[in-house]
Design an enzyme around this catalytic site. Sequence first.
Site, short mmCIF file in Angstrom:
data_model
loop_
_atom_site.label_atom_id
_atom_site.label_comp_id
_atom_site.label_asym_id
_atom_site.label_seq_id
_atom_site.Cartn_x
_atom_site.Cartn_y
_atom_site.Cartn_z
N HIS A 11 -1.04 3.61 0.90
CA HIS A 11 -1.35 3.00 -0.39
C HIS A 11 -1.76 4.11 -1.34
O HIS A 11 -2.54 4.99 -0.97
CB HIS A 11 -2.55 2.05 -0.27
CG HIS A 11 -2.34 0.87 0.62
ND1 HIS A 11 -2.07 -0.38 0.12
CD2 HIS A 11 -2.39 0.74 1.96
CE1 HIS A 11 -1.95 -1.24 1.14
NE2 HIS A 11 -2.15 -0.59 2.27
N HIS A 29 2.81 2.92 6.16
CA HIS A 29 2.81 3.07 4.70
C HIS A 29 1.47 3.62 4.26
O HIS A 29 0.44 3.34 4.87
CB HIS A 29 3.07 1.72 3.99
CG HIS A 29 2.18 0.62 4.45
ND1 HIS A 29 2.39 -0.06 5.63
CD2 HIS A 29 1.05 0.08 3.91
CE1 HIS A 29 1.45 -0.97 5.78
NE2 HIS A 29 0.60 -0.90 4.76
P1 AMP Z 1 -1.46 -3.21 4.80
O1 AMP Z 1 -2.32 -4.41 4.79
O2 AMP Z 1 -2.18 -1.91 4.76
O3 AMP Z 1 -0.47 -3.31 5.94
O4 AMP Z 1 -0.65 -3.22 3.44
C1 AMP Z 1 0.49 -3.99 3.23
C2 AMP Z 1 0.63 -4.08 1.74
O5 AMP Z 1 1.92 -4.58 1.48
C3 AMP Z 1 -0.38 -5.02 1.06
O6 AMP Z 1 -1.09 -4.31 0.08
C4 AMP Z 1 0.51 -6.12 0.47
O7 AMP Z 1 0.03 -6.55 -0.77
C5 AMP Z 1 1.84 -5.43 0.36
N1 AMP Z 1 3.02 -6.27 0.42
C6 AMP Z 1 3.25 -7.33 1.22
N2 AMP Z 1 4.51 -7.80 1.03
C7 AMP Z 1 5.08 -7.00 0.10
C8 AMP Z 1 6.36 -6.95 -0.53
N3 AMP Z 1 7.32 -7.84 -0.25
N4 AMP Z 1 6.59 -5.99 -1.46
C9 AMP Z 1 5.63 -5.10 -1.78
N5 AMP Z 1 4.40 -5.08 -1.21
C10 AMP Z 1 4.13 -6.01 -0.30
#
Ligand code: AMP
Length: 144
Positions: free
Chosen positions: A109, A107
């Site tokens: 951001h 993903h």
């Molecule tokens: P990363 O730490 O780069 O893997 O980013 C994962 C992101 O997913 C973090 O910014 C979390 O806040 C976000 N996140 C975790 N669970 C969910 C969810 N159910 N829906 C939307 N975002 C989420």
Amino acid sequence: MTLHAPYDPDNIFAKILRGDMPHVSVFEDEVALAFMDVFPQAEGHTLIIPKKVEARNFLDMPTEKLGAYMERVQQVARAVEKALNPDGVVVTQFNGAPAGQTVFHLHFHILPRFEGTRLGAHAAGQMATPEQLEPIASRIRAAV
Ligand code: AMP
């Protein structure tokens, strides 16, 4: 070792793609899905994930699928900029837990930045409700 490991089909974003987990969507087509981060580090914090691929991170992503996905990343980043008129936009991603990754489906951001406003903590704090996220999501959705 989280940089290279088998893809876990039960990661949160795989569940979102299967419809097993709620999300506040801003964009979806056959290549990618974009939705609001539930722990927003900034107003309008958006995530965009590739569909139909088991890629834990950027290094895993099949090269032939990267171009179409990155086009969507740019499309949604432009929509965030158009909808929210920030002073800057961070487009970023992390590979492996030591790099900051917490969900192991690729993903990006998209983080609007406003002068004088600090970023919130990463993947922490109070989880936003769909009702809180929807007003901003609807503005981004309209701008895609
Ligand atoms: P990363 O730490 O780069 O893997 O980013 C994962 C992101 O997913 C973090 O910014 C979390 O806040 C976000 N996140 C975790 N669970 C969910 C969810 N159910 N829906 C939307 N975002 C989420």
